[in-house]
Scaffold this active site. Sequence first.
Site, PDB file in Angstrom:
ATOM      1  N   ASP A 101       0.861  -1.190   0.000  1.00  0.00           N
ATOM      2  CA  ASP A 101       0.000   0.000   0.000  1.00  0.00           C
ATOM      3  C   ASP A 101       0.894   1.236   0.000  1.00  0.00           C
ATOM      4  OD1 ASP A 101      -2.300   1.489  -0.070  1.00  0.00           O
ATOM      5  OD2 ASP A 101      -3.175   0.647   1.751  1.00  0.00           O
ATOM      6  N   ASP A 102       0.297   2.379  -0.323  1.00  0.00           N
ATOM      7  CA  ASP A 102       1.107   3.604  -0.334  1.00  0.00           C
ATOM      8  C   ASP A 102       1.433   4.049   1.086  1.00  0.00           C
ATOM      9  OD1 ASP A 102      -1.561   4.311   0.149  1.00  0.00           O
ATOM     10  OD2 ASP A 102      -1.619   5.930  -1.325  1.00  0.00           O
ATOM     11  N   ASP A 105      -2.121   4.432   7.985  1.00  0.00           N
ATOM     12  CA  ASP A 105      -2.432   5.578   8.857  1.00  0.00           C
ATOM     13  C   ASP A 105      -2.949   5.048  10.198  1.00  0.00           C
ATOM     14  OD1 ASP A 105      -3.767   7.775  10.100  1.00  0.00           O
ATOM     15  OD2 ASP A 105      -3.878   8.822   8.202  1.00  0.00           O
TER      16      ASP A 105
END
Length: 168
Positions: A101-102, A105
């Site tokens: 994933d980028d 969070d």
Amino acid sequence: MSPTSPKAFPVSWDQFHRDCRALAWRLASAGPFEAIVCITRGGLVPAAIVARELDLRLIESVCIASYHDYKNQGDLQVLKDIAPSIKAVGDGQGKGVLVIDDLTDTGKTAKIVRDMLPNAHFAAVYAKPAGRPLIDTFVTEVSQDTWIYFPWDMGLAYQAPIREGSAG
Ligand SMILES: O=P(O)(O)OC[C@H]1O[C@H](OP(=O)(O)OP(=O)(O)O)[C@H](O)[C@@H]1O
Ligand code: HPA
Ligand SMILES: [Mg+2]
């Protein structure tokens, strides 16, 4: 956190490419991997770069949407599951699968995919502290109250001078 967060971490295309290469260097010794599962949409871009660097050609997506607007994290929705042929790789629990994933969070998105493939190797380019325990390999950690601006979400714009009252 949202784009109204107090701290901003803007990332250019050049920087993102460099950070994905750095991620690939770290992952090179973490494999071997047979397949990549990218978490759309943000994971598509780093997955393409890492796949090129690690010469991986078996690429799957898991489609999850969490932020329905730019302020609030809506309910997580799995729009498309991982194909059975990819789930069957290795021990059938994710061994030999690289999930990309980028960023992580809160870690909620990664947690959903961890539950699908508990033994997979999880990678993100950027990590915030709450999501970090869900990720095996990442490149840069930013504080929880930082919003990361990706190059595909940005355009060129005038910048006010740093020092208030100067010309401009
Ligand atoms: O750790 P979390 O708090 O779950 O947040 C991280 C996720 O949020 C963003 O995706 P988003 O759902 O916004 O969708 P997108 O990738 O399509 O932009 C980002 O690409 C991660 O996948
Ligand atoms: O910091 C962020 N930037 C972009 N998208 C995000 N989705 C969750 N956190 C972020
Ligand atoms: Mg995403």
